[in-house]
Motif scaffolding. Structure first.
Motif, PDB file in Angstrom:
ATOM      1  N   UNK A   7      39.758  43.530  30.170  1.00  0.00           N
ATOM      2  CA  UNK A   7      40.262  44.864  30.707  1.00  0.00           C
ATOM      3  C   UNK A   7      41.193  44.443  31.931  1.00  0.00           C
ATOM      4  N   UNK A   8      42.258  44.995  31.941  1.00  0.00           N
ATOM      5  CA  UNK A   8      43.518  44.390  32.506  1.00  0.00           C
ATOM      6  C   UNK A   8      43.034  44.433  34.228  1.00  0.00           C
ATOM      7  N   UNK A   9      42.328  45.574  34.439  1.00  0.00           N
ATOM      8  CA  UNK A   9      41.798  45.466  35.980  1.00  0.00           C
ATOM      9  C   UNK A   9      40.911  44.331  36.586  1.00  0.00           C
ATOM     10  N   UNK A  10      40.417  43.677  35.434  1.00  0.00           N
ATOM     11  CA  UNK A  10      39.376  42.544  35.733  1.00  0.00           C
ATOM     12  C   UNK A  10      40.214  41.377  35.886  1.00  0.00           C
ATOM     13  N   UNK A  11      41.471  41.163  35.586  1.00  0.00           N
ATOM     14  CA  UNK A  11      42.351  40.150  35.682  1.00  0.00           C
ATOM     15  C   UNK A  11      43.146  40.128  36.678  1.00  0.00           C
ATOM     16  N   UNK A  12      42.934  40.877  37.720  1.00  0.00           N
ATOM     17  CA  UNK A  12      43.840  41.093  38.631  1.00  0.00           C
ATOM     18  C   UNK A  12      43.917  39.892  39.658  1.00  0.00           C
ATOM     19  N   UNK A  13      42.653  39.296  39.979  1.00  0.00           N
ATOM     20  CA  UNK A  13      42.719  37.986  40.846  1.00  0.00           C
ATOM     21  C   UNK A  13      42.547  36.838  39.954  1.00  0.00           C
ATOM     22  N   UNK A  14      42.865  36.847  38.708  1.00  0.00           N
ATOM     23  CA  UNK A  14      42.973  35.567  37.699  1.00  0.00           C
ATOM     24  C   UNK A  14      44.123  35.186  37.960  1.00  0.00           C
ATOM     25  N   UNK A  15      44.361  33.725  38.151  1.00  0.00           N
ATOM     26  CA  UNK A  15      45.492  33.128  38.240  1.00  0.00           C
ATOM     27  C   UNK A  15      45.696  31.781  37.597  1.00  0.00           C
ATOM     28  N   UNK A  16      47.164  31.533  37.088  1.00  0.00           N
ATOM     29  CA  UNK A  16      47.227  30.319  36.490  1.00  0.00           C
ATOM     30  C   UNK A  16      47.905  29.421  37.579  1.00  0.00           C
ATOM     31  N   UNK A  17      47.468  28.249  37.726  1.00  0.00           N
ATOM     32  CA  UNK A  17      48.022  27.175  38.801  1.00  0.00           C
ATOM     33  C   UNK A  17      48.602  25.903  38.279  1.00  0.00           C
ATOM     34  N   UNK A  18      49.332  25.298  39.179  1.00  0.00           N
ATOM     35  CA  UNK A  18      49.740  24.053  39.075  1.00  0.00           C
ATOM     36  C   UNK A  18      50.901  24.161  37.979  1.00  0.00           C
ATOM     37  N   UNK A  19      51.847  25.289  38.230  1.00  0.00           N
ATOM     38  CA  UNK A  19      52.907  25.509  37.420  1.00  0.00           C
ATOM     39  C   UNK A  19      54.299  24.873  37.777  1.00  0.00           C
TER      40      UNK A  19
END
Length: 222
Positions: free
Chosen positions: A15-27
């Motif tokens: 669910x999109x609300x659970x992804x709010x603080x999930x980040x991709x790093x080292x970009x």
């Protein structure tokens, strides 16, 4: 199946609300390869409907995983092996191409047999119970997820919620990570509560060796 694309699977199944603080790093290497400036990145993201993009994403080389999926689709990026996925405030970082290893399927087997989710929206904790397996599971969790898995000692207890008696409490290994929780619950589709437990969906696509490892762990539990 030998790998799971976490960028795709997390975006498709959680669910999109659970992804709010999930980040991709080292970009930063990807930004450099595309010759993106800070202003150009913001322009591209806004064109993709991402209106709350922040300037510091460029400097820090980060992006929310939901935005990164759209970014990859726009630039047709297929190779992102060298980046990491993490959650704000948690040290666990995983490669987006997540390897299905012997250790992982053993964790899954023991979790289906003797594990449970224990926590709330601010404390995502997974627990596996069993005197004979906790040390082994602790090492597997550290190896697969890099999580600081901890063991609670068992022993005899004489009072449960005011009720007197004698019970033997088993040892437990527990590990706290929202990212691991999301993977177990939504990608592997292991529901909460023991009466709802079922085999993870990836089990049906394992090779013979990994299937053997999973079943051995599963039937070693209760």
């Amino acid at each position: 199946i030998t790998n799971i694309d976490l960028i795709k699977e997390l975006n498709d199944k959680v669910p999109i609300n659970l992804l709010e603080n999930v980040f991709v790093r080292e970009l930063n290497p990807i930004f450099n390869q595309l010759s993106l400036s800070q202003s150009k990145l913001v322009e591209v993201l806004e064109s993709l409907g991402i209106k709350n993009s922040q300037l510091n994403w460029f400097n820090r080389g980060i992006m929310p995983i939901t935005a990164f999926k759209k970014f990859c689709d726009f630039y047709e990026i297929k190779d992102y092996n060298n980046i990491k996925i993490g959650v704000t405030g948690n040290d666990v970082e995983l490669s987006p191409i997540f390897h299905i290893s012997s250790e992982l399927v053993k964790i899954l087997g023991f979790f289906v047999a003797d594990g449970n989710y224990n926590g709330n929206e601010k404390n995502y904790t997974l627990v596996i119970t069993g005197d004979d397996v906790v040390s082994e599971m602790q090492q597997y969790v550290i190896k697969v997820f890099g999580s600081n898995a901890k063991i609670t000692e068992g022993g005899e207890i004489t009072n449960i919620l005011g009720r007197e008696g004698k019970w033997n409490r088993s040892k437990q290994v527990y590990f706290s990570s929202k990212l691991i929780y999301l993977i177990f619950k939504y990608i592997f589709e292991i529901p909460e509560k023991s009466e709802n437990k079922r085999l993870p969906n990836i089990v049906y696509n394992l090779n013979n060796k990994l299937m053997h490892d999973f079943l051995s762990a599963l039937f070693s539990g209760d």
